[in-house]
Design an enzyme around this catalytic site. Structure first.
Site, mmCIF file in Angstrom:
data_model
loop_
_atom_site.group_PDB
_atom_site.id
_atom_site.type_symbol
_atom_site.label_atom_id
_atom_site.label_comp_id
_atom_site.label_asym_id
_atom_site.label_seq_id
_atom_site.Cartn_x
_atom_site.Cartn_y
_atom_site.Cartn_z
ATOM 1 N NE ARG A 1 -2.213 3.198 2.581
ATOM 2 C CZ ARG A 1 -2.078 3.913 3.678
ATOM 3 N NH1 ARG A 1 -0.957 3.871 4.368
ATOM 4 N NH2 ARG A 1 -3.023 4.683 4.103
ATOM 5 C CD GLU B 1 -4.217 8.262 9.986
ATOM 6 O OE1 GLU B 1 -3.728 9.331 10.347
ATOM 7 O OE2 GLU B 1 -3.950 7.167 10.524
ATOM 8 C CE1 TYR C 1 0.922 3.066 13.287
ATOM 9 C CE2 TYR C 1 -1.114 4.173 12.653
ATOM 10 C CZ TYR C 1 0.129 3.657 12.316
ATOM 11 O OH TYR C 1 0.572 3.723 11.026
ATOM 12 C CG ASN D 1 -4.451 3.956 8.688
ATOM 13 O OD1 ASN D 1 -4.577 3.010 7.909
ATOM 14 N ND2 ASN D 1 -4.107 5.180 8.292
ATOM 15 C CG HIS E 1 -0.859 9.224 3.115
ATOM 16 N ND1 HIS E 1 -1.060 7.902 3.437
ATOM 17 C CD2 HIS E 1 -0.350 9.780 4.240
ATOM 18 C CE1 HIS E 1 -0.673 7.664 4.689
ATOM 19 N NE2 HIS E 1 -0.233 8.800 5.210
HETATM 20 C C1 NOJ Z 1 -0.832 7.320 10.281
HETATM 21 C C2 NOJ Z 1 -0.436 7.991 9.018
HETATM 22 O O1 NOJ Z 1 -1.273 7.574 7.970
HETATM 23 C C3 NOJ Z 1 1.023 7.755 8.647
HETATM 24 O O2 NOJ Z 1 1.346 8.626 7.612
HETATM 25 C C4 NOJ Z 1 1.893 7.931 9.869
HETATM 26 O O3 NOJ Z 1 3.261 7.836 9.570
HETATM 27 C C5 NOJ Z 1 1.490 6.908 10.900
HETATM 28 N N1 NOJ Z 1 0.136 7.205 11.304
HETATM 29 C C6 NOJ Z 1 2.369 6.847 12.147
HETATM 30 O O4 NOJ Z 1 2.248 8.005 12.889
#
Ligand code: NOJ
Length: 492
Positions: free
Chosen positions: A70, A160, A304, A302, A115
């Protein structure tokens, strides 16, 4: 079995070649060139130099054994002025070489159209605050479908969107740095949704029949847990948090063409208390709702980290999307921290989040497009912390799939290699490959996590033996149970 494993990146973070061969400037080029904006004075001018390293990158992807890669297209590399009256053939050649290299190696390209790196020329006419961007984004997307769609079958419109709207136009921390927390984010999101829907319909009307791909958008989601699970106000606050963060975009697209009820209610009610003539949350017409509903073929996201949420009585002024939510977030200090403030490793949150998506949106096909951990160090080739992160997160994804019946179709690690981490420059490292940014050749070195991830891909999950062997390292009794009860935790 069509589960896909991959790695992710984005144009500005890896390509470099910021003004090479006729590329136009983006808002990120200009922002990073202002001293003081980025940590250590870093820029994306050269980044990983992926613009000049198609063969190397494809070779590494092949060595990892990924099924997909991706990446994103730099709009101003293709249309230097943002418009289709200036087309940069060198930019197109670059993406053609990359896509051809992937396809030749059986690696499916997953391509993001936006992006964050808006052509500066389009910021000059108002950026995403201007509804002219709907047409302009559509014409860029149309060109990309026409040019690359014979080989690209998986498209993402916006990466995002909440970050674009809030960090770009509300808090103003990311370019274009508009600081208008009370209303610009809502107006921008309104335009992003219309632009997304427009591009979806273009694909549907002109390309789907011949190209047969899928198209979606990719929200950022943190799982949130109510602080006091027995307090209905905290449970509601947690739901409200998710609706403002994700539902803002996915409720219109996956449900009824409209914003979540709780957003309409909260922003409307507070706007009234603020003596405004109408809600700061714009309203869709019935026709627009029809147009937006159903404009995603799969659910991408996404993720984290996780947070803890309580309800809160927030102030009415200044007007703010943050206050509108009437929540307070915190983290548990026992959760392992990382290089990114607010990103703590909370693997079990991913399983809950996957279940929430399943319940909320009627079990759509789901793709985890980004997941990974940033570590602050120059050299972390021996990156056990990252291995631990991937092992535990992937294990939770597997549980959601195998035990909970979540329709999970793919997992992508962020990221393919160390790259430009926005405001943080090259400091926190997310890569499965280390990049030496002091060396003009930008050599890449696989980290231990790359070897580990390749093994997960080869096994299509975490086989029983591996889980059991690592148990004393993990000290997670939950996993012991799955070892005993479930057998192999692999996708099947
Ligand atoms: C989400 C973002 O899409 C990406 O560009 C970024 O590097 C990561 N988070 C990590 O922070």
């Amino acid at each position: 079995m069509n589960f896909t494993w991959g790695v992710s990146s984005s144009a500005y973070q890896v390509e470099g070649g910021w003004d090479a061969d006729g590329k136009g400037p983006s808002i990120w080029d200009n922002f990073s060139h202002v001293p003081g904006n980025i940590k250590n004075g870093d820029t994306g001018d050269i980044a990983c130099d992926s613009y000049n390293k198609v063969e190397e990158d494809v070779y590494l992807l092949r060595a990892l054994g990924v099924k997909n890669y991706r990446f994103s297209l730099s709009w101003s590399r293709i249309f230097p002025s943002g418009r289709n009256n200036s087309i940069n053939s060198h930019g197109i050649d670059y993406y053609n070489r990359l896509i051809d290299g992937l396809v030749a190696n059986n690696i499916t390209p997953i391509v993001t159209l936006y992006h964050w790196d808006l052509p500066q020329a389009l910021q000059d006419i108002g950026g995403w605050e201007s509804s002219a961007l709907i047409d302009l984004f559509d014409s860029f997307a149309d060109f990309c479908f026409q040019t690359f769609g014979d080989r690209v079958k998986f498209w993402i419109t916006f990466n995002e969107p909440q970050v674009i709207a809030w960090a770009g136009y509300g808090a103003g921390t990311l370019p274009p740095n508009v600081n208008d927390p009370g209303s610009a984010p809502y107006r921008v999101a309104h335009i992003l949704l219309k632009a997304h829907a427009r591009v979806y319909h273009t694909y549907d009307d002109k390309y789907r029949a011949s190209q047969g791909g899928v198209i979606a958008l990719c929200p950022n989601i943190d799982w949130v847990e109510p602080k006091t699970p027995s307090d209905p106000r905290d449970i509601e606050a947690a739901d409200r948090y998710l609706q403002f963060l994700v539902g803002w975009f996915t409720h219109p697209i996956f449900k009824n063409g409209d914003y979540p009820e709780v957003m309409k209610w909260k922003v409307g009610n507070r706007s009234e208390l603020q003596n405004l003539p109408s809600s700061r949350l714009p309203v869709f017409t019935a026709e627009e709702r029809d147009y937006i509903r159903g404009t995603a073929d799969v659910f991408c996201f996404n993720s984290y980290t996780s947070k803890i949420v309580t309800h809160s009585t927030t102030r009415l002024r200044p007007f703010s999307y943050e206050y509108d939510q009437e929540v307070l977030t915190k983290v548990d200090s026992s959760w392992p921290s990382s290089a990114i403030t607010g990103h703590r490793a909370v693997a079990w949150g991913l399983r809950r989040l996957l279940n929430w998506i399943k319940e909320e949106y009627g079990n759509p096909p789901i793709y985890i497009i980004e997941n990974g951990v940033g570590i602050k160090t120059k050299s972390d080739v021996d990156d056990n912390t990252r291995i631990f992160y991937y092992k535990t997160y992937i294990d939770e994804a597997l549980k959601a799939y195998k035990l909970d019946g979540v329709n999970l179709r793919g997992y992508n690690a962020w990221s393919f290699m160390d790259s430009f981490e926005w405001l943080n420059g090259y400091d926190p490292r997310f890569g499965l490959h280390q990049v030496d940014f002091d060396n003009p050749n930008r050599p890449r070195t696989p980290k231990r996590s790359a070897v580990y991830y390749a093994e997960i891909i080869r096994n299509n999950g975490i086989p029983l033996a591996h889980l059991c062997i690592s148990i004393h390292a993990l000290l997670r009794t939950e996993i012991v149970f799955h070892c005993v009860l479930q057998g192999n935790m692999v996708f099947a």
